[in-house]
Write a protein that holds these residues in place. Sequence first.
Motif, PDB file in Angstrom:
ATOM      1  N   SER A   1       1.159  -0.202  -4.248  1.00  0.00           N
ATOM      2  CA  SER A   1       0.882  -0.520  -3.097  1.00  0.00           C
ATOM      3  C   SER A   1       2.086  -2.231  -2.976  1.00  0.00           C
ATOM      4  O   SER A   1       1.884  -2.637  -2.257  1.00  0.00           O
ATOM      5  CB  SER A   1      -0.564  -1.216  -2.911  1.00  0.00           C
ATOM      6  OG  SER A   1      -1.136  -2.034  -3.552  1.00  0.00           O
ATOM      7  N   ALA A   2       1.745  -2.972  -3.853  1.00  0.00           N
ATOM      8  CA  ALA A   2       2.590  -4.234  -3.877  1.00  0.00           C
ATOM      9  C   ALA A   2       3.902  -3.796  -3.421  1.00  0.00           C
ATOM     10  O   ALA A   2       4.856  -5.270  -3.228  1.00  0.00           O
ATOM     11  CB  ALA A   2       2.360  -5.147  -5.184  1.00  0.00           C
ATOM     12  N   PRO A   3       5.051  -2.797  -4.327  1.00  0.00           N
ATOM     13  CA  PRO A   3       6.577  -3.420  -3.919  1.00  0.00           C
ATOM     14  C   PRO A   3       6.566  -2.916  -2.171  1.00  0.00           C
ATOM     15  O   PRO A   3       7.000  -3.034  -1.482  1.00  0.00           O
ATOM     16  CB  PRO A   3       6.749  -1.978  -4.308  1.00  0.00           C
ATOM     17  CG  PRO A   3       5.923  -1.197  -5.895  1.00  0.00           C
ATOM     18  CD  PRO A   3       4.638  -1.873  -5.359  1.00  0.00           C
ATOM     19  N   ARG A   4       5.379  -2.309  -1.882  1.00  0.00           N
ATOM     20  CA  ARG A   4       5.068  -0.885  -0.361  1.00  0.00           C
ATOM     21  C   ARG A   4       5.375  -2.611   0.677  1.00  0.00           C
ATOM     22  O   ARG A   4       5.724  -3.228   1.722  1.00  0.00           O
ATOM     23  CB  ARG A   4       4.334  -0.095  -0.058  1.00  0.00           C
ATOM     24  CG  ARG A   4       4.497   0.690   1.069  1.00  0.00           C
ATOM     25  CD  ARG A   4       3.174   0.725   1.948  1.00  0.00           C
ATOM     26  NE  ARG A   4       3.037   2.358   0.675  1.00  0.00           N
ATOM     27  CZ  ARG A   4       2.382   3.158   1.061  1.00  0.00           C
ATOM     28  NH1 ARG A   4       1.557   3.214   1.943  1.00  0.00           N
ATOM     29  NH2 ARG A   4       2.604   4.016  -0.241  1.00  0.00           N
TER      30      ARG A   4
ATOM     31  N   LEU B   1       8.362  -4.795  -0.113  1.00  0.00           N
ATOM     32  CA  LEU B   1       9.024  -3.790   1.947  1.00  0.00           C
ATOM     33  C   LEU B   1       9.164  -4.151   2.153  1.00  0.00           C
ATOM     34  O   LEU B   1      10.307  -4.126   3.373  1.00  0.00           O
ATOM     35  CB  LEU B   1       9.240  -2.405   1.068  1.00  0.00           C
ATOM     36  CG  LEU B   1      10.568  -1.747   1.452  1.00  0.00           C
ATOM     37  CD1 LEU B   1      11.810  -2.353   1.324  1.00  0.00           C
ATOM     38  CD2 LEU B   1      10.315  -0.703   1.100  1.00  0.00           C
ATOM     39  N   THR B   2       7.729  -3.969   3.106  1.00  0.00           N
ATOM     40  CA  THR B   2       6.836  -4.576   3.961  1.00  0.00           C
ATOM     41  C   THR B   2       7.550  -5.673   5.157  1.00  0.00           C
ATOM     42  O   THR B   2       7.817  -5.580   5.990  1.00  0.00           O
ATOM     43  CB  THR B   2       6.155  -4.014   4.918  1.00  0.00           C
ATOM     44  OG1 THR B   2       5.461  -2.322   4.384  1.00  0.00           O
ATOM     45  CG2 THR B   2       5.256  -4.071   6.470  1.00  0.00           C
ATOM     46  N   VAL B   3       6.772  -6.682   4.159  1.00  0.00           N
ATOM     47  CA  VAL B   3       7.087  -7.800   4.199  1.00  0.00           C
ATOM     48  C   VAL B   3       8.964  -7.932   4.222  1.00  0.00           C
ATOM     49  O   VAL B   3       9.719  -9.117   5.816  1.00  0.00           O
ATOM     50  CB  VAL B   3       7.169  -9.082   3.486  1.00  0.00           C
ATOM     51  CG1 VAL B   3       8.003 -10.502   3.600  1.00  0.00           C
ATOM     52  CG2 VAL B   3       5.462  -8.662   3.302  1.00  0.00           C
ATOM     53  N   LEU B   4       9.917  -7.544   3.394  1.00  0.00           N
ATOM     54  CA  LEU B   4      10.929  -7.553   3.652  1.00  0.00           C
ATOM     55  C   LEU B   4      11.789  -7.353   5.035  1.00  0.00           C
ATOM     56  O   LEU B   4      12.827  -7.833   5.974  1.00  0.00           O
ATOM     57  CB  LEU B   4      12.274  -7.110   2.781  1.00  0.00           C
ATOM     58  CG  LEU B   4      11.923  -8.526   1.300  1.00  0.00           C
ATOM     59  CD1 LEU B   4      12.440  -7.417  -0.129  1.00  0.00           C
ATOM     60  CD2 LEU B   4      12.337  -9.591   1.127  1.00  0.00           C
TER      61      LEU B   4
ATOM     62  N   ALA C   1       9.782  -6.017  14.373  1.00  0.00           N
ATOM     63  CA  ALA C   1       9.253  -7.047  13.375  1.00  0.00           C
ATOM     64  C   ALA C   1       7.265  -7.374  13.414  1.00  0.00           C
ATOM     65  O   ALA C   1       6.585  -8.156  12.508  1.00  0.00           O
ATOM     66  CB  ALA C   1       9.893  -8.429  13.881  1.00  0.00           C
ATOM     67  N   PHE C   2       6.840  -6.713  14.396  1.00  0.00           N
ATOM     68  CA  PHE C   2       5.765  -7.145  14.656  1.00  0.00           C
ATOM     69  C   PHE C   2       4.806  -6.489  14.511  1.00  0.00           C
ATOM     70  O   PHE C   2       4.080  -5.843  14.394  1.00  0.00           O
ATOM     71  CB  PHE C   2       5.248  -7.508  16.353  1.00  0.00           C
ATOM     72  CG  PHE C   2       6.023  -8.928  16.108  1.00  0.00           C
ATOM     73  CD1 PHE C   2       5.259  -9.860  15.294  1.00  0.00           C
ATOM     74  CD2 PHE C   2       6.850  -9.323  17.546  1.00  0.00           C
ATOM     75  CE1 PHE C   2       5.924 -11.689  15.615  1.00  0.00           C
ATOM     76  CE2 PHE C   2       7.179 -10.298  17.882  1.00  0.00           C
ATOM     77  CZ  PHE C   2       6.584 -11.530  16.398  1.00  0.00           C
TER      78      PHE C   2
END
Length: 138
Positions: free
Chosen positions: A8-11, A14-17, A124-125
């Motif tokens: 879950s951490a990489p996802r 990745l979502t934030v990026l 973005a949202f």
Amino acid sequence: MTATATPSAPRSTLTVLRRSAWLASALFWSAFAVVEGMHHGPLAGGLALLFLVVPDLTFLVALGDTPRMAKGQLTPRAVPYYNAMHRALIPLALMAAYTALPIDWPPAFAALCGWIAHISYDRAFGYGLRTEEGFQRG
């Protein structure tokens, strides 16, 4: 660290990026729309503003069905219209055509800037395309 915490951490990173990139895109296209409106007059600015809003007017399709929908669900009849107005490739392809073809009407390009800005803000949202049933795609 548990095995479930690692994937879950990489996802989430990745979502934030991904959302940050969409936000940067939204700000860029918004600024471009403002510049087009200032440079080419109120019609260009007005169309840019209109197309910043128009994609969400697809919610009005089959408005009478809304009370029967679940929370967050779009009426299935409105989904094709909503998804068509929220696909980034459509305004980008039209921008490419505007650039490549002998078209010279700046308000059209300003409208496309507003349209792609809207799509970028949505991404973005956390809002994306809808399933056939009208729910946000995962």
